[in-house]
Motif scaffolding. Sequence first.
Motif, PDB file in Angstrom:
ATOM      1  N   LEU A 102       0.835  -1.200   0.000  1.00  0.00           N
ATOM      2  CA  LEU A 102       0.000   0.000   0.000  1.00  0.00           C
ATOM      3  C   LEU A 102       0.874   1.256   0.000  1.00  0.00           C
ATOM      4  O   LEU A 102       0.590   2.225  -0.716  1.00  0.00           O
ATOM      5  CB  LEU A 102      -0.923  -0.033   1.217  1.00  0.00           C
ATOM      6  CG  LEU A 102      -2.219   0.742   1.150  1.00  0.00           C
ATOM      7  CD1 LEU A 102      -3.033   0.348  -0.068  1.00  0.00           C
ATOM      8  CD2 LEU A 102      -3.028   0.519   2.412  1.00  0.00           C
ATOM      9  N   HIS A 125      -6.426  -4.996  -4.101  1.00  0.00           N
ATOM     10  CA  HIS A 125      -7.535  -4.040  -4.223  1.00  0.00           C
ATOM     11  C   HIS A 125      -8.853  -4.675  -3.806  1.00  0.00           C
ATOM     12  O   HIS A 125      -9.592  -4.120  -2.989  1.00  0.00           O
ATOM     13  CB  HIS A 125      -7.614  -3.537  -5.673  1.00  0.00           C
ATOM     14  CG  HIS A 125      -8.830  -2.733  -5.980  1.00  0.00           C
ATOM     15  ND1 HIS A 125      -9.976  -3.303  -6.478  1.00  0.00           N
ATOM     16  CD2 HIS A 125      -9.077  -1.409  -5.851  1.00  0.00           C
ATOM     17  CE1 HIS A 125     -10.883  -2.359  -6.660  1.00  0.00           C
ATOM     18  NE2 HIS A 125     -10.361  -1.205  -6.290  1.00  0.00           N
ATOM     19  N   LEU A 147      -8.897  -5.534   0.001  1.00  0.00           N
ATOM     20  CA  LEU A 147      -9.008  -4.330   0.828  1.00  0.00           C
ATOM     21  C   LEU A 147     -10.411  -3.728   0.768  1.00  0.00           C
ATOM     22  O   LEU A 147     -10.925  -3.226   1.771  1.00  0.00           O
ATOM     23  CB  LEU A 147      -7.963  -3.285   0.413  1.00  0.00           C
ATOM     24  CG  LEU A 147      -6.532  -3.571   0.860  1.00  0.00           C
ATOM     25  CD1 LEU A 147      -5.555  -2.595   0.204  1.00  0.00           C
ATOM     26  CD2 LEU A 147      -6.409  -3.523   2.373  1.00  0.00           C
ATOM     27  N   ARG A 148     -11.047  -3.790  -0.401  1.00  0.00           N
ATOM     28  CA  ARG A 148     -12.434  -3.315  -0.508  1.00  0.00           C
ATOM     29  C   ARG A 148     -13.331  -4.095   0.442  1.00  0.00           C
ATOM     30  O   ARG A 148     -14.177  -3.531   1.126  1.00  0.00           O
ATOM     31  CB  ARG A 148     -12.955  -3.478  -1.940  1.00  0.00           C
ATOM     32  CG  ARG A 148     -12.478  -2.426  -2.894  1.00  0.00           C
ATOM     33  CD  ARG A 148     -13.135  -2.538  -4.260  1.00  0.00           C
ATOM     34  NE  ARG A 148     -14.488  -2.011  -4.178  1.00  0.00           N
ATOM     35  CZ  ARG A 148     -15.574  -2.665  -4.575  1.00  0.00           C
ATOM     36  NH1 ARG A 148     -15.481  -3.872  -5.092  1.00  0.00           N
ATOM     37  NH2 ARG A 148     -16.758  -2.115  -4.485  1.00  0.00           N
ATOM     38  N   ASP A 161     -13.395   3.614  -1.554  1.00  0.00           N
ATOM     39  CA  ASP A 161     -13.419   2.960  -2.867  1.00  0.00           C
ATOM     40  C   ASP A 161     -12.663   3.798  -3.904  1.00  0.00           C
ATOM     41  O   ASP A 161     -11.880   3.268  -4.695  1.00  0.00           O
ATOM     42  CB  ASP A 161     -14.849   2.716  -3.333  1.00  0.00           C
ATOM     43  CG  ASP A 161     -15.497   1.515  -2.682  1.00  0.00           C
ATOM     44  OD1 ASP A 161     -14.773   0.700  -2.063  1.00  0.00           O
ATOM     45  OD2 ASP A 161     -16.726   1.368  -2.793  1.00  0.00           O
ATOM     46  N   LEU A 168      -8.898   3.531  -3.251  1.00  0.00           N
ATOM     47  CA  LEU A 168      -8.324   2.264  -3.698  1.00  0.00           C
ATOM     48  C   LEU A 168      -8.229   2.217  -5.216  1.00  0.00           C
ATOM     49  O   LEU A 168      -7.206   1.808  -5.774  1.00  0.00           O
ATOM     50  CB  LEU A 168      -9.139   1.082  -3.166  1.00  0.00           C
ATOM     51  CG  LEU A 168      -8.984   0.815  -1.678  1.00  0.00           C
ATOM     52  CD1 LEU A 168     -10.023  -0.203  -1.206  1.00  0.00           C
ATOM     53  CD2 LEU A 168      -7.583   0.332  -1.354  1.00  0.00           C
ATOM     54  N   THR A 185      -5.490   4.712  -6.406  1.00  0.00           N
ATOM     55  CA  THR A 185      -4.147   4.245  -6.059  1.00  0.00           C
ATOM     56  C   THR A 185      -3.709   3.119  -6.984  1.00  0.00           C
ATOM     57  O   THR A 185      -2.571   3.105  -7.469  1.00  0.00           O
ATOM     58  CB  THR A 185      -4.099   3.784  -4.586  1.00  0.00           C
ATOM     59  OG1 THR A 185      -4.560   4.849  -3.767  1.00  0.00           O
ATOM     60  CG2 THR A 185      -2.699   3.423  -4.171  1.00  0.00           C
ATOM     61  N   TYR A 211      -5.771   6.989   2.859  1.00  0.00           N
ATOM     62  CA  TYR A 211      -4.590   6.136   3.038  1.00  0.00           C
ATOM     63  C   TYR A 211      -4.245   5.994   4.522  1.00  0.00           C
ATOM     64  O   TYR A 211      -4.050   4.883   5.025  1.00  0.00           O
ATOM     65  CB  TYR A 211      -3.405   6.722   2.260  1.00  0.00           C
ATOM     66  CG  TYR A 211      -2.073   6.130   2.624  1.00  0.00           C
ATOM     67  CD1 TYR A 211      -1.719   4.860   2.201  1.00  0.00           C
ATOM     68  CD2 TYR A 211      -1.167   6.845   3.398  1.00  0.00           C
ATOM     69  CE1 TYR A 211      -0.480   4.310   2.535  1.00  0.00           C
ATOM     70  CE2 TYR A 211       0.063   6.308   3.732  1.00  0.00           C
ATOM     71  CZ  TYR A 211       0.402   5.039   3.302  1.00  0.00           C
ATOM     72  OH  TYR A 211       1.615   4.502   3.639  1.00  0.00           O
ATOM     73  N   LEU A 245      -6.902   3.955   6.245  1.00  0.00           N
ATOM     74  CA  LEU A 245      -6.828   2.544   5.883  1.00  0.00           C
ATOM     75  C   LEU A 245      -5.675   1.846   6.601  1.00  0.00           C
ATOM     76  O   LEU A 245      -5.819   0.694   7.035  1.00  0.00           O
ATOM     77  CB  LEU A 245      -6.699   2.367   4.372  1.00  0.00           C
ATOM     78  CG  LEU A 245      -6.718   0.932   3.860  1.00  0.00           C
ATOM     79  CD1 LEU A 245      -7.975   0.188   4.319  1.00  0.00           C
ATOM     80  CD2 LEU A 245      -6.620   0.905   2.349  1.00  0.00           C
TER      81      LEU A 245
END
Length: 173
Positions: A41, A66, A69-70, A127, A130, A133, A153, A156
């Motif tokens: 990340l 991705h 993490l969602r 969302d 992510l 990024t 960021y 998270l």
Amino acid sequence: MKNKKRDFEAQFWSGTRKHSAIGLLETFFQFNDLAEVKQNLNMMMQCSVQEKARIRKDPAEIFHLHQSLRSLVRAARLIGKAETKNFRVSPDGHLPTPLISLSAEEYQNPVKVFRKAFQTCCLKEFDNFLSATVYFSLGDLRCEEERRIVIPYIQLMKILDAAWLIVERVFIG
């Protein structure tokens, strides 16, 4: 909190469509190492804000991260909304090094991290963060609105620490 199973959009990476929120956190850390996720990340963030910088990881790995993490963010949101019980960490002294982003109060009650994260950023902002990024870290372009991705960021990273803490060392109190 009831152990009701929900769809956190995890079927792609976990193989199962429905999980309980805590069960999804456990599954996330079965598939992902905390230090490696944070490192990836961080690299993605750096590549997103630097021009002509691209992450060297396999795009499939980035997509997998991705997606997972969602799902983690969605589970954290649900846990943060639950008001019936708190997850308290059994006291054992100091903060472990990998969880340095948490304050002592957040360490004692990691659900506070989830609540604060969703007071600071909405689900759509996570969302968008992510997606941006991943997009900018895989290409040669840079994200022009750095502030748009910095706050999610930071939140998270704290969510990751709190989720790991809940999975590894909590009891329901």
